[in-house]
Motif scaffolding. Structure first.
Motif, PDB file in Angstrom:
ATOM      1  N   LEU A   1       6.474  21.424  60.815  1.00  0.00           N
ATOM      2  CA  LEU A   1       7.917  21.243  60.969  1.00  0.00           C
ATOM      3  C   LEU A   1       8.463  22.511  61.622  1.00  0.00           C
ATOM      4  O   LEU A   1       8.253  23.614  61.103  1.00  0.00           O
ATOM      5  N   ALA A   2       9.135  22.368  62.748  1.00  0.00           N
ATOM      6  CA  ALA A   2       9.609  23.554  63.469  1.00  0.00           C
ATOM      7  C   ALA A   2      10.821  23.204  64.308  1.00  0.00           C
ATOM      8  O   ALA A   2      10.995  22.060  64.739  1.00  0.00           O
ATOM      9  N   LYS A   3      11.664  24.195  64.517  1.00  0.00           N
ATOM     10  CA  LYS A   3      12.794  24.090  65.447  1.00  0.00           C
ATOM     11  C   LYS A   3      12.535  25.108  66.547  1.00  0.00           C
ATOM     12  O   LYS A   3      12.952  26.266  66.461  1.00  0.00           O
ATOM     13  N   VAL A   4      11.821  24.694  67.574  1.00  0.00           N
ATOM     14  CA  VAL A   4      11.383  25.608  68.627  1.00  0.00           C
ATOM     15  C   VAL A   4      12.063  25.241  69.938  1.00  0.00           C
ATOM     16  O   VAL A   4      12.217  24.056  70.265  1.00  0.00           O
ATOM     17  N   ASN A   5      12.460  26.250  70.689  1.00  0.00           N
ATOM     18  CA  ASN A   5      13.008  26.036  72.027  1.00  0.00           C
ATOM     19  C   ASN A   5      11.826  25.930  72.998  1.00  0.00           C
ATOM     20  O   ASN A   5      11.286  26.939  73.457  1.00  0.00           O
ATOM     21  N   TYR A   6      11.425  24.705  73.301  1.00  0.00           N
ATOM     22  CA  TYR A   6      10.231  24.508  74.122  1.00  0.00           C
ATOM     23  C   TYR A   6      10.453  24.934  75.567  1.00  0.00           C
ATOM     24  O   TYR A   6       9.511  25.361  76.238  1.00  0.00           O
ATOM     25  N   GLN A   7      11.688  24.827  76.058  1.00  0.00           N
ATOM     26  CA  GLN A   7      11.958  25.310  77.412  1.00  0.00           C
ATOM     27  C   GLN A   7      11.775  26.820  77.486  1.00  0.00           C
ATOM     28  O   GLN A   7      11.250  27.350  78.473  1.00  0.00           O
TER      29      GLN A   7
ATOM     30  N   ILE B   1       7.668  32.911  67.598  1.00  0.00           N
ATOM     31  CA  ILE B   1       8.569  31.865  67.108  1.00  0.00           C
ATOM     32  C   ILE B   1       9.376  32.447  65.960  1.00  0.00           C
ATOM     33  O   ILE B   1       8.833  32.785  64.899  1.00  0.00           O
ATOM     34  N   HIS B   2      10.675  32.599  66.193  1.00  0.00           N
ATOM     35  CA  HIS B   2      11.545  33.160  65.166  1.00  0.00           C
ATOM     36  C   HIS B   2      12.396  32.086  64.501  1.00  0.00           C
ATOM     37  O   HIS B   2      13.068  32.336  63.496  1.00  0.00           O
ATOM     38  N   GLU B   3      12.373  30.867  65.076  1.00  0.00           N
ATOM     39  CA  GLU B   3      13.142  29.783  64.492  1.00  0.00           C
ATOM     40  C   GLU B   3      12.439  29.241  63.241  1.00  0.00           C
ATOM     41  O   GLU B   3      11.383  29.713  62.851  1.00  0.00           O
ATOM     42  N   TYR B   4      13.029  28.212  62.651  1.00  0.00           N
ATOM     43  CA  TYR B   4      12.413  27.601  61.469  1.00  0.00           C
ATOM     44  C   TYR B   4      11.017  27.093  61.814  1.00  0.00           C
ATOM     45  O   TYR B   4      10.810  26.448  62.847  1.00  0.00           O
ATOM     46  N   TRP B   5      10.061  27.363  60.913  1.00  0.00           N
ATOM     47  CA  TRP B   5       8.680  26.917  61.111  1.00  0.00           C
ATOM     48  C   TRP B   5       7.998  26.798  59.757  1.00  0.00           C
ATOM     49  O   TRP B   5       8.145  27.663  58.904  1.00  0.00           O
ATOM     50  N   LEU B   6       7.288  25.685  59.563  1.00  0.00           N
ATOM     51  CA  LEU B   6       6.565  25.485  58.311  1.00  0.00           C
ATOM     52  C   LEU B   6       5.318  24.647  58.583  1.00  0.00           C
ATOM     53  O   LEU B   6       5.399  23.540  59.133  1.00  0.00           O
ATOM     54  N   ASP B   7       4.166  25.177  58.207  1.00  0.00           N
ATOM     55  CA  ASP B   7       2.893  24.459  58.280  1.00  0.00           C
ATOM     56  C   ASP B   7       2.692  23.753  56.943  1.00  0.00           C
ATOM     57  O   ASP B   7       2.567  24.398  55.897  1.00  0.00           O
ATOM     58  N   ILE B   8       2.657  22.417  56.963  1.00  0.00           N
ATOM     59  CA  ILE B   8       2.559  21.656  55.715  1.00  0.00           C
ATOM     60  C   ILE B   8       1.081  21.438  55.408  1.00  0.00           C
ATOM     61  O   ILE B   8       0.512  20.365  55.652  1.00  0.00           O
ATOM     62  N   GLY B   9       0.457  22.478  54.881  1.00  0.00           N
ATOM     63  CA  GLY B   9      -0.964  22.421  54.602  1.00  0.00           C
ATOM     64  C   GLY B   9      -1.315  22.329  53.137  1.00  0.00           C
ATOM     65  O   GLY B   9      -2.429  21.935  52.783  1.00  0.00           O
ATOM     66  N   ARG B  10      -0.359  22.681  52.272  1.00  0.00           N
ATOM     67  CA  ARG B  10      -0.630  22.706  50.836  1.00  0.00           C
ATOM     68  C   ARG B  10       0.487  21.972  50.098  1.00  0.00           C
ATOM     69  O   ARG B  10       1.547  21.719  50.660  1.00  0.00           O
ATOM     70  N   MET B  11       0.260  21.659  48.850  1.00  0.00           N
ATOM     71  CA  MET B  11       1.256  20.934  48.068  1.00  0.00           C
ATOM     72  C   MET B  11       2.574  21.706  47.976  1.00  0.00           C
ATOM     73  O   MET B  11       3.653  21.123  48.045  1.00  0.00           O
ATOM     74  N   GLU B  12       2.489  23.030  47.839  1.00  0.00           N
ATOM     75  CA  GLU B  12       3.724  23.806  47.749  1.00  0.00           C
ATOM     76  C   GLU B  12       4.500  23.785  49.068  1.00  0.00           C
ATOM     77  O   GLU B  12       5.743  23.839  49.082  1.00  0.00           O
TER      78      GLU B  12
END
Length: 349
Positions: free
Chosen positions: A227-233, A324-335
């Motif tokens: 889950l991320a909010k990245v400026n791809y441009q 990447i300084h925007e919101y970023w989350l790797d959903i790899g674990r239950m937490e």
């Protein structure tokens, strides 16, 4: 391009003249300026209506009714990063000023929000097992787990679509039909989606060997559990400016060591630091690759992205890190999964 100069108005002009200026420009705003076009304030139809309700005369100077502290943007600023702010505050006209505060443009929200079509293709990796999220993934592939009202992979897709991307591949293996059934050919979102079907697990880069043709432009590869909010441009611009063969999205994390760390020279203590914090960059699971990188991907065998990147570095090809300084989350674990549920409403709705 709008003719923002038609909106300029001197502060001694009347409210009546401001109304005429707003109507004449069709931009729904008048920019009140002093010498050197320095912005003093703005006037909108709403400002005029409120002034009338207060009993102000239409012949009063516009300086009496203008907003003296309007929201502005600096010349050269990436306004797409401020879209949530503008939408939340319902700001539809943003004056652009230079370092001296002089007006150099006017940004319309509707123009800013309309994405430019981008022909770079996007490969979304959705074939993993998601073993660390069992039992949730026993009957559902991890990218299809719902966060908020939709699957993780759909949130990723929408993030690219909002920025003008329209050509997608989804790599599938584990419970791939569930992915295909949900997304179909992409027509539901006005985009094209094709599938890279792995007969066996090929890793985070091996599935690229299944692309039916070599892309003509640099292309994105993204893990399907991010889950991320990245400026791809901005990442595209960074990649082009660096002249890189590959650009890797990187995230800075702070690793706290819960002990006093001792530095020795032989048996001699040189320094001791109590519970230091170490800053590290980690791969964010978002990559931008030049088409020729595909020459290094073997067909039909397991091949991970770190191996591909190491091969590029070994060949002396520039591989760049895009912070990447925007919101970023790797959903790899239950937490992480629990945190994603907590964050989703504030970040993605």
């Amino acid at each position: 391009m709008n003719d923002w100069r038609q909106t300029l108005l001197e502060p001694e002009r009347t409210v009546r003249e401001a109304i005429a200026c707003i109507d004449r420009s069709a931009l729904q705003i008048a920019l009140v300026v002093g010498p050197q076009q320095r912005l003093l304030g703005t006037v909108t139809d709403g400002d005029v209506r409120r002034a009338i309700l207060r009993g102000s005369s239409l012949d009063a100077p516009v300086s009496e009714v203008m907003n003296k502290a309007p929201t502005v943007a600096q010349a050269g600023e990436d306004l797409r990063t401020r879209l949530p702010e503008f939408r939340t505050r319902q700001i539809h006209r943003i004056p652009i000023v230079d370092a001296a505060g002089s007006v150099v443009g006017l940004q319309l929200l509707e123009e800013l929000a309309a994405p430019q079509q981008r022909d770079n293709c996007v490969v979304l990796m959705a074939g993993g097992l998601g073993a660390r999220l069992r039992p949730l993934t026993d009957e559902c592939p991890k990218p299809m787990l719902r966060i908020g009202e939709r699957p993780i992979l759909e949130t990723i897709l929408l993030g690219f679509i909002e920025q003008g991307f329209h050509d997608f591949y989804i790599s599938i293996n584990y419970m791939g039909e569930m992915v295909r059934s949900h997304f179909g050919d992409g027509s539901r979102w006005g985009v094209r989606i094709r599938y890279l079907e792995e007969d066996q697990r090929l890793g985070t880069a091996g599935a690229l060997s299944l692309l039916p043709a070599r892309p003509q432009l640099p292309f994105f590869v993204m893990n399907g559990d991010i889950l991320a909010k990245v400026n791809y441009q901005a990442m595209l611009d960074f990649h082009a400016h660096a002249g890189a063969s590959a650009s890797v999205g990187v995230r800075q994390i702070t690793h706290a060591i819960p002990y006093g760390v001792v530095r020795l020279d032989g048996h001699k203590l040189v320094d001791i630091v109590e519970k230091p914090q170490e800053k590290l960059f980690v791969s964010a699971g978002i990559y931008l690759l030049a088409p020729q990188v595909l020459d290094l991907v073997p067909g039909g065998s397991y091949f991970d992205m770190p191996t591909l990147l190491q091969a590029l570095v070994g060949r002396g090809e520039l591989t760049a890190g895009f912070p990447i300084h925007e919101y970023w989350l790797d959903i790899g674990r239950m937490e992480d999964y629990a945190r994603a549920h907590e964050d989703f409403g504030m970040t993605f709705q």
